[in-house]
Design an enzyme around this catalytic site. Structure first.
Site, PDB file in Angstrom:
ATOM      1  CB  SER A 246       5.870  -1.494  11.913  1.00 24.40           C
ATOM      2  OG  SER A 246       5.485  -0.145  12.131  1.00 24.40           O
TER       3      SER A 246
ATOM      4  CG  ASN B   6      -1.716   1.240   1.401  1.00 23.32           C
ATOM      5  OD1 ASN B   6      -1.786   2.059   0.482  1.00 23.32           O
ATOM      6  ND2 ASN B   6      -2.319   1.418   2.564  1.00 23.32           N
ATOM      7  CD1 TRP B   7       3.375   1.002  -2.899  1.00 21.45           C
ATOM      8  CD2 TRP B   7       3.499   2.239  -4.756  1.00 21.45           C
ATOM      9  NE1 TRP B   7       4.095   0.282  -3.822  1.00 21.45           N
ATOM     10  CE2 TRP B   7       4.181   1.022  -4.976  1.00 21.45           C
ATOM     11  CE3 TRP B   7       3.442   3.171  -5.786  1.00 21.45           C
ATOM     12  CZ2 TRP B   7       4.803   0.719  -6.190  1.00 21.45           C
ATOM     13  CZ3 TRP B   7       4.066   2.874  -6.992  1.00 21.45           C
ATOM     14  CH2 TRP B   7       4.739   1.656  -7.184  1.00 21.45           C
ATOM     15  CE  LYS B   8       0.002   3.297   4.755  1.00 20.17           C
ATOM     16  NZ  LYS B   8       0.127   3.395   6.192  1.00 20.17           N
TER      17      LYS B   8
ATOM     18  CD  GLU C 134      -3.066  -2.222   7.489  1.00 17.70           C
ATOM     19  OE1 GLU C 134      -2.030  -2.553   6.920  1.00 17.70           O
ATOM     20  OE2 GLU C 134      -3.636  -1.146   7.287  1.00 17.70           O
TER      21      GLU C 134
ATOM     22  N   GLY D 163       3.127  -1.022   4.257  1.00 18.19           N
ATOM     23  CA  GLY D 163       3.144   0.398   3.935  1.00 18.19           C
ATOM     24  C   GLY D 163       4.558   0.839   3.583  1.00 18.19           C
ATOM     25  N   GLY D 164       5.245   1.452   4.545  1.00 21.42           N
ATOM     26  CA  GLY D 164       6.570   2.045   4.319  1.00 21.42           C
ATOM     27  C   GLY D 164       7.542   1.143   3.567  1.00 21.42           C
TER      28      GLY D 164
ATOM     29  N   GLY E  92       3.100   2.625  10.730  1.00 20.68           N
ATOM     30  CA  GLY E  92       4.064   3.699  10.503  1.00 20.68           C
ATOM     31  C   GLY E  92       4.813   4.110  11.756  1.00 20.68           C
TER      32      GLY E  92
ATOM     33  CD  GLU F 137      -2.719   5.593   6.738  1.00 18.67           C
ATOM     34  OE1 GLU F 137      -2.753   5.598   5.500  1.00 18.67           O
ATOM     35  OE2 GLU F 137      -1.782   5.073   7.389  1.00 18.67           O
TER      36      GLU F 137
ATOM     37  CG  HIS G 148      -5.617   1.993   5.421  1.00 21.28           C
ATOM     38  ND1 HIS G 148      -5.130   2.934   6.294  1.00 21.28           N
ATOM     39  CD2 HIS G 148      -4.615   1.110   5.220  1.00 21.28           C
ATOM     40  CE1 HIS G 148      -3.871   2.634   6.600  1.00 21.28           C
ATOM     41  NE2 HIS G 148      -3.533   1.531   5.961  1.00 21.28           N
TER      42      HIS G 148
HETATM   43  P1  13P Z   1       3.427   0.593   7.646  1.00 24.60           P
HETATM   44  O1  13P Z   1       3.932  -0.717   7.057  1.00 24.60           O
HETATM   45  O2  13P Z   1       4.149   1.789   7.096  1.00 24.60           O
HETATM   46  O3  13P Z   1       3.359   0.547   9.131  1.00 24.60           O
HETATM   47  O4  13P Z   1       1.904   0.774   7.119  1.00 24.60           O
HETATM   48  C1  13P Z   1       1.025  -0.279   7.261  1.00 24.60           C
HETATM   49  C2  13P Z   1      -0.208   0.048   6.508  1.00 24.60           C
HETATM   50  O5  13P Z   1      -0.960   0.928   6.893  1.00 24.60           O
HETATM   51  C3  13P Z   1      -0.484  -0.704   5.273  1.00 24.60           C
HETATM   52  O6  13P Z   1      -1.774  -0.477   4.816  1.00 24.60           O
END
Ligand code: 13P
Length: 254
Positions: free
Chosen positions: A216, A9-11, A170, A237-238, A176, A100, A98
């Site tokens: 993470s 997930n590149w956000k 999650e 994510g990251g 993050g 967010e 998600h």
């Molecule tokens: P991180 O891997 O950056 O913690 O993000 C997880 C995430 O929200 C994937 O959707």
């Protein structure tokens, strides 16, 4: 035997040129070093990079998806993108719910459910995300919260439609932050979620649903998480923004 999934997930990251470069790099490493027979890989770039993503991944076995969709098919919803539009560019997956989206865009379980139903009607595979905040965990209400997110988000989804849904757990406190849930903490929740699915859909169906962990996940903790009985891969994510790290996480799922 459930096939694992590793999804990136590149956000809200990467312009078009950077997106294309990263997709090409990931595709190259997968082609040269990895096998996809026991893991599905999905990339979720931003909406505007999605058509490029579909094109660049053609023939690679890697899937493309969107990070969100609107619940209506079309209409006066400025700035929004519907499930049918995502389908129209050749993408196959969509992330819904998600944390967010819940936190910054006011999406509750009811909206998420409308989005899930709309995406399923269009024939997309849904990654439905749920997760508790730190306060909810510390007050020991996380099981109730997760149950409510799971069951309300899947309202009116029947057993056959559930084949096209993947659950992503999650924990908000792990996203993050560099603070991963331990493998045991994650496994405990995944087993609980499978139990809830079993109560609603029956055990054999619940056993076939894939439940991903996100928060993470990095190359050095992925293997241990993926070895847990009820953890069927990760939503990254990251670490998905670095081709080499993402590839190492795919390797850990093989
Ligand atoms: P991180 O891997 O950056 O913690 O993000 C997880 C995430 O929200 C994937 O959707």
């Amino acid at each position: 035997m459930r096939k694992k999934i590793v999804a990136g997930n590149w956000k809200m990251n990467n312009g078009l040129a950077e997106s294309q470069a990263l997709i090409t790099e990931v595709r190259g490493i997968i082609r040269d070093e990895l096998r996809l027979d026991n893991v599905d890989v999905i990339l979720f770039p931003t909406h505007y990079a999605l058509p490029s993503c579909v094109r660049l991944l053609e023939g690679s076995g890697v899937f493309s998806g969107a990070q969100n969709c609107h619940q209506e098919k079309s209409g006066a919803y400025t700035g929004e993108v519907s499930a049918s539009m995502i389908k129209s560019v050749g993408a196959t997956h969509v992330i819904i719910g998600h944390s967010e989206r819940r936190q910054y865009f006011g999406e509750d379980n009811e909206i998420c459910n409308a989005k899930v139903r709309s995406a399923i009607e269009e024939g997309l595979m849904v990654l439905y995300c749920i997760g508790e905040t730190l306060e909810e965990r510390e007050s020991n209400s996380h099981f109730d919260i997760l149950k409510s997110q799971l069951i309300n988000g899947l309202k009116e989804i029947n057993a056959q439609q559930l084949n096209n849904i993947v659950i992503a757990y999650e924990p908000v406190w792990a996203i993050g932050t560099g603070k991963t849930a331990t493998s045991e903490q994650a496994q405990e929740i995944h087993a609980f979620l499978r139990e809830q699915l079993s109560a609603k859909y029956g055990d054999s169906i619940a056993q076939s649903v894939r439940i991903l962990y996100g928060g993470s996940v990095k190359p050095d903790n992925a293997k241990d998480l993926f070895l847990q009985k009820d953890i069927d891969g990760g939503l990254i994510g990251g670490a998905s923004l670095k081709a080499r790290d993402f590839a190492e996480i795919v390797r850990a799922a093989q």
